[in-house]
Design a protein around this motif. Structure first.
Motif, mmCIF file in Angstrom:
data_model
loop_
_atom_site.group_PDB
_atom_site.id
_atom_site.type_symbol
_atom_site.label_atom_id
_atom_site.label_comp_id
_atom_site.label_asym_id
_atom_site.label_seq_id
_atom_site.Cartn_x
_atom_site.Cartn_y
_atom_site.Cartn_z
ATOM 1 N N ARG A 80 -35.950 5.892 -8.512
ATOM 2 C CA ARG A 80 -36.508 6.203 -7.074
ATOM 3 C C ARG A 80 -37.393 7.274 -7.203
ATOM 4 N NH1 ARG A 80 -33.557 4.119 -2.405
ATOM 5 N NH2 ARG A 80 -34.693 5.811 -1.481
ATOM 6 N N SER A 81 -38.418 7.135 -6.702
ATOM 7 C CA SER A 81 -39.557 8.079 -6.446
ATOM 8 C C SER A 81 -39.045 9.349 -5.766
ATOM 9 C CB SER A 81 -40.755 7.817 -5.712
ATOM 10 O OG SER A 81 -40.537 7.175 -4.476
ATOM 11 N N ASP A 82 -37.993 9.335 -4.904
ATOM 12 C CA ASP A 82 -37.769 10.589 -4.041
ATOM 13 C C ASP A 82 -36.670 11.119 -4.771
ATOM 14 O OD1 ASP A 82 -36.075 8.244 -3.793
ATOM 15 O OD2 ASP A 82 -35.336 9.012 -1.631
ATOM 16 N N ARG A 83 -36.238 10.706 -5.860
ATOM 17 C CA ARG A 83 -35.295 11.401 -6.706
ATOM 18 C C ARG A 83 -35.602 11.444 -8.149
ATOM 19 N NH1 ARG A 83 -30.445 7.106 -4.759
ATOM 20 N NH2 ARG A 83 -30.440 7.668 -2.632
ATOM 21 N N VAL A 84 -36.804 11.180 -8.459
ATOM 22 C CA VAL A 84 -37.059 11.284 -9.746
ATOM 23 C C VAL A 84 -37.187 12.592 -10.400
ATOM 24 C CG1 VAL A 84 -39.681 11.043 -9.750
ATOM 25 C CG2 VAL A 84 -38.543 9.898 -11.597
ATOM 26 N N PHE A 90 -33.564 11.139 -15.011
ATOM 27 C CA PHE A 90 -34.854 11.031 -15.202
ATOM 28 C C PHE A 90 -35.828 12.362 -15.035
ATOM 29 C CE2 PHE A 90 -33.317 7.148 -12.642
ATOM 30 C CZ PHE A 90 -33.286 6.454 -13.673
ATOM 31 N N LYS A 91 -35.131 13.636 -14.853
ATOM 32 C CA LYS A 91 -35.773 14.724 -14.717
ATOM 33 C C LYS A 91 -36.740 14.915 -15.803
ATOM 34 C CE LYS A 91 -35.164 19.521 -13.512
ATOM 35 N NZ LYS A 91 -34.350 20.514 -12.672
ATOM 36 N N SER A 92 -35.962 15.143 -17.241
ATOM 37 C CA SER A 92 -36.785 15.417 -18.366
ATOM 38 C C SER A 92 -37.941 14.360 -18.429
ATOM 39 C CB SER A 92 -35.838 15.510 -19.239
ATOM 40 O OG SER A 92 -36.485 15.579 -20.689
ATOM 41 N N ALA A 130 -50.587 -1.354 -12.320
ATOM 42 C CA ALA A 130 -50.179 -0.242 -13.277
ATOM 43 C C ALA A 130 -49.120 0.359 -12.592
ATOM 44 C CB ALA A 130 -51.345 0.929 -13.218
ATOM 45 N N PHE A 131 -47.774 -0.014 -13.268
ATOM 46 C CA PHE A 131 -46.739 0.461 -12.617
ATOM 47 C C PHE A 131 -46.362 2.139 -13.009
ATOM 48 C CE2 PHE A 131 -44.444 -3.861 -12.283
ATOM 49 C CZ PHE A 131 -45.237 -4.029 -11.288
ATOM 50 N N ALA A 132 -46.240 3.036 -12.239
ATOM 51 C CA ALA A 132 -45.750 4.180 -12.774
ATOM 52 C C ALA A 132 -44.493 4.435 -13.466
ATOM 53 C CB ALA A 132 -45.737 5.403 -11.555
ATOM 54 N N GLY A 133 -44.467 4.732 -14.615
ATOM 55 C CA GLY A 133 -42.861 4.754 -15.516
ATOM 56 C C GLY A 133 -42.793 5.857 -16.165
ATOM 57 N N LEU A 134 -41.550 6.111 -16.781
ATOM 58 C CA LEU A 134 -41.116 7.200 -17.664
ATOM 59 C C LEU A 134 -40.393 6.530 -18.796
ATOM 60 C CD1 LEU A 134 -39.165 9.094 -14.790
ATOM 61 C CD2 LEU A 134 -41.449 9.490 -15.389
ATOM 62 N N TRP A 135 -40.355 7.313 -19.991
ATOM 63 C CA TRP A 135 -39.871 6.579 -21.116
ATOM 64 C C TRP A 135 -39.147 7.902 -21.893
ATOM 65 C CZ3 TRP A 135 -41.160 8.648 -25.995
ATOM 66 C CH2 TRP A 135 -42.367 9.504 -26.246
ATOM 67 N N ASP A 136 -38.415 7.584 -22.690
ATOM 68 C CA ASP A 136 -37.363 8.469 -23.591
ATOM 69 C C ASP A 136 -37.387 7.876 -25.051
ATOM 70 O OD1 ASP A 136 -36.049 10.762 -24.253
ATOM 71 O OD2 ASP A 136 -35.155 10.984 -22.490
ATOM 72 N N ARG A 137 -36.784 8.907 -25.851
ATOM 73 C CA ARG A 137 -35.985 8.313 -27.094
ATOM 74 C C ARG A 137 -34.814 8.623 -27.259
ATOM 75 N NH1 ARG A 137 -41.117 10.773 -29.299
ATOM 76 N NH2 ARG A 137 -42.285 9.015 -29.992
#
Length: 238
Positions: A80-84, A90-92, A130-137
């Protein structure tokens, strides 16, 4: 929410869309997919020292600090954009690891449980979204396998989308790609008006994650009364 989407484009289209990608010596094989479900491997665009690169990632983010099994992470295919910016999950990634997830279209459903009607939603001009996204390893503790994963950020639906669903993917405009990927832009980028969209009803075969995602007929318009709604199987969205 965004629980299904499509990635169907040529190499030339995705290079141009990305303004552009850092082109590798050999072009990867891009397979068109029309009904991508969570935990499936998808294309993401990330910023590296070499430029913008197209990479593969599991759809459903697993934060790097996660100590349990991958299938115990929960429903992290959306953020959620309001909690990201303050969510532990998701914060990092919001601060350090952003991505763009290219999409040909996405799906949402209307109607009561057991009679869900799928709507395919795309850019009105037929271009890529273009969806705004986040990624991690994340490294799997028992096996040592490293997994790259991602999530699609969602926002409140705009007036047009609210007739179908109360949420929608946060979509970036090309002029904001740099600010999103390098972190200089904040959550205000997620609330910009999306591009003009269009929608049409598609086969209820989309309701099942067992439908082959490389079947182009899943994107074809159908009349809602032309077929009996398909009952979802265990593990599906509905």
């Amino acid at each position: 929410m965004c629980g299904r989407f499509s990635q169907a484009y040529t190499w030339e289209e995705i290079v141009a869309f990305s303004q552009p990608l850092t082109v590798p010596a050999s072009r990867p094989n891009l397979q068109a997919r029309y009904n991508i479900a969570p935990t499936t491997e998808v294309d993401i665009i990330v910023k590296t020292e070499a430029g913008r690169e197209l990479r593969k990632a599991r759809w459903g983010l697993i934060p790097g600090w996660w100590k349990k099994k991958a299938n115990e992470v929960g429903s992290t295919f959306n953020a959620r954009s309001d909690r990201v910016s303050d969510s532990a999950m998701f914060k990092s990634s919001f601060i350090k690891r952003r991505c763009i997830i290219p999409a040909s279209a996405f799906y949402e459903w209307t109607g009561p449980k057991g009679e869900k009607i799928p709507h395919r939603i795309s850019a009105a001009d037929g271009g890529l979204l273009a969806f705004a996204g986040l990624w991690d390893r994340w490294t799997d503790p028992p096996t040592g396998e490293e997994i790259t994963s991602c999530t699609i950020i969602t926002r409140d639906a705009d007036r047009w989308m609210s007739a179908i669903h109360d949420r929608m993917p946060a979509m970036l405009h090309p002029k904001d790609f740099d600010a999103w990927l390098n972190g200089t832009g904040g959550k205000e980028l997620l609330d910009r008006p999306p591009p003009e969209l269009r929608e049409w009803i598609v086969s209820t075969r989309v309701n099942s994650s067992r439908a082959p995602d490389d079947d182009p007929t899943l994107a074809a318009p159908v009349e809602p009364e032309a077929e009996k709604p398909q009952q979802p199987t265990q593990g599906d969205l509905f």
